[in-house]
Design an enzyme around this catalytic site. Structure first.
Site, short mmCIF file in Angstrom:
data_model
loop_
_atom_site.label_atom_id
_atom_site.label_comp_id
_atom_site.label_asym_id
_atom_site.label_seq_id
_atom_site.Cartn_x
_atom_site.Cartn_y
_atom_site.Cartn_z
N ASP A 131 49.16 -0.56 65.00
CA ASP A 131 48.48 -0.53 63.71
C ASP A 131 47.10 0.12 63.77
O ASP A 131 46.50 0.38 62.74
CB ASP A 131 48.32 -1.96 63.17
CG ASP A 131 49.63 -2.48 62.62
OD1 ASP A 131 50.36 -1.68 62.03
OD2 ASP A 131 49.92 -3.67 62.79
N HIS A 174 48.60 -7.74 71.33
CA HIS A 174 50.02 -7.76 70.99
C HIS A 174 50.68 -8.89 71.76
O HIS A 174 50.34 -9.14 72.91
CB HIS A 174 50.69 -6.42 71.35
CG HIS A 174 52.00 -6.20 70.68
ND1 HIS A 174 53.17 -6.72 71.18
CD2 HIS A 174 52.32 -5.56 69.53
CE1 HIS A 174 54.15 -6.39 70.37
NE2 HIS A 174 53.68 -5.69 69.35
#
Ligand code: ACO
Length: 378
Positions: free
Chosen positions: A315, A261
């Site tokens: 996700d 991320h």
């Protein structure tokens, strides 16, 4: 005159001052209006969280009841919008269908009165209420079926799953889906939120604001990694194959979907919550092969890449959960949009309160005083 150095993608350049959400990547903190996401996921629900994001504070009991009531009774979409959606090609992507339908709301509710609190309230209610109905309707209409009408007696998340799967969901499924919406409702200024803010800054209508944000979310660099996580888990196929697969992929310098991320350098706080939800969901149904593969993969990636700050992101578990809830893969990003409408609306309102039209500058890299060459001489 430029005041600062050009940064591709405006990386690290503040584009606004905002009090809506806060992300801190070293500890893995996400707060909406100062409240940690863990608190909201365990104690609130999506509609209350949407109220918090949009109006800036938790509602009192009667305020929440009134908000829920209004949303419940605005869920239906006009028959002309349904007729329009019937003409969409069955092969069209549901995000394109959603963007078009969201923009079409502006045709039906065309009065624009951005300085009238009642108009703002109605737009917020309509968008939160009707976007799920449009997503569920397209799922059925693209197969030539009639859409399922919303049920006024069901709460927000249960009603969406009911319209989608044509049967009432069990309470755990509805509750888990509601938490998923809460987790995805807002995440500071990313591409789609910025898109909403730029559109809002022209003082256009809120339906155009949300339609432009949906169009931005549709790109593969923004929504959509959870679809690829599912494909990867299927490709791995068994718990035994996790580590050989990982080694091979890393040797080929390929990324492992659902990990890493830009901001979080520890496990994404939303991924932690989603994993607990996935565990509950799969426990209830007697286990799931792909969930077991996912748990093993997370462990293996953590061992290999953890010291570089690469951990599971939001996700990684969401696709598994959505599939279990009966949501088709190409509806994962529209479901993200259902949740993120709350954040986009909060930023729309915040933008209106201090509006100045976005008009950045550029560094010109072209030529000057070039000659016009007649076409036959080019
Ligand atoms: N698997 C393997 N290696 C990775 C991964 C990963 N998932 N993510 C980052 N890395 C490595 C890169 O290869 C790179 O290595 P290098 O320095 O040797 O070249 C290094 O870590 C930095 O990678 P960047 O892509 O530059 O990191 P950035 O912070 O810009 O990227 C991103 C974040 C885009 C999310 C990235 O981690 C990624 O592509 N992950 C996979 C896709 C994914 O899961 N996306 C969903 C993100 S969450 C969301 O958008 C809601």
């Amino acid at each position: 005159m430029t005041l600062c150095e050009y940064k591709p993608g405006l990386e690290n350049i503040p584009a606004a001052q905002s009090s809506i959400s806060y992300v801190e990547g070293k500890e893995g903190t996400l707060e909406y209006r100062g409240i940690p996401i863990e608190e909201l996921a365990s104690k609130s629900n999506f509609i209350e969280t949407a109220y918090l994001l949009i109006w800036g504070e938790l509602p009192r009991k009667e305020e929440l009841e009134a908000f829920e009531h209004e949303i419940r009774f605005h869920r239906r979409i006009k028959y002309r919008i349904r007729d329009m959606m019937k003409c969409f090609p069955e092969t069209g992507h549901p995000m394109d269908a959603l963007q078009t339908s969201a923009a079409a709301l502006g045709l039906f509710y065309s009065r624009r009165a951005l300085d009238n609190p009642q108009y703002i309230r109605e737009a917020v209610v309509r968008l939160l209420a009707k976007i799920p109905t449009m997503v569920a309707a397209f799922k059925l209409m693209r197969r030539g079926h009639d859409p399922v009408q919303p049920r006024d007696d069901l709460p927000y998340s249960a009603n969406f799953l009911y319209m989608l799967n044509e049967r009432e969901p069990d309470p755990l499924a509805a509750q888990i889906f509601d938490v998923c919406l809460t987790l995805h409702a807002e995440h500071t200024i990313n591409a789609s939120t910025f898109s909403a803010m730029v559109t809002a800054s022209t003082l256009t209508d809120p339906y155009a604001v949300i339609a432009s944000a949906v169009g931005t979310l549709a790109g593969p660099l923004h929504g959509g990694a959870n679809e690829e996580v599912l494909a990867m888990l299927e490709e791995i196929g068994s718990v035994e194959n996790v580590r050989p697969y990982l080694e091979e992929r890393l040797q080929r310098k390929e990324k492992i979907m659902g990990f890493g991320h830009r901001v979080y350098k520890v496990k994404d706080p939303r991924a932690k919550i989603l994993q607990q939800l996935a565990e509950q969901l799969f426990e209830q149904s007697g286990g799931d092969k792909y969930y077991e593969i996912a748990v093993e993969l997370e462990q293996a990636v953590e061992e290999k890449l953890g010291q570089r700050g690469i951990y599971a992101n939001v996700d990684f578990y969401s696709g598994l959960v959505y599939r279990k809830l009966g949501i088709p893969t190409d509806l994962f990003t529209p479901v993200f949009a259902i949740a993120r409408v709350a954040g986009w609306l909060a930023h729309w309102k915040e933008q209106l309160a201090v509006n100045r039209i976005f008009r950045p500058t550029q560094e010109y890299t072209g030529t000057h005083n070039a000659s016009y060459i007649p076409i036959e001489e080019r």
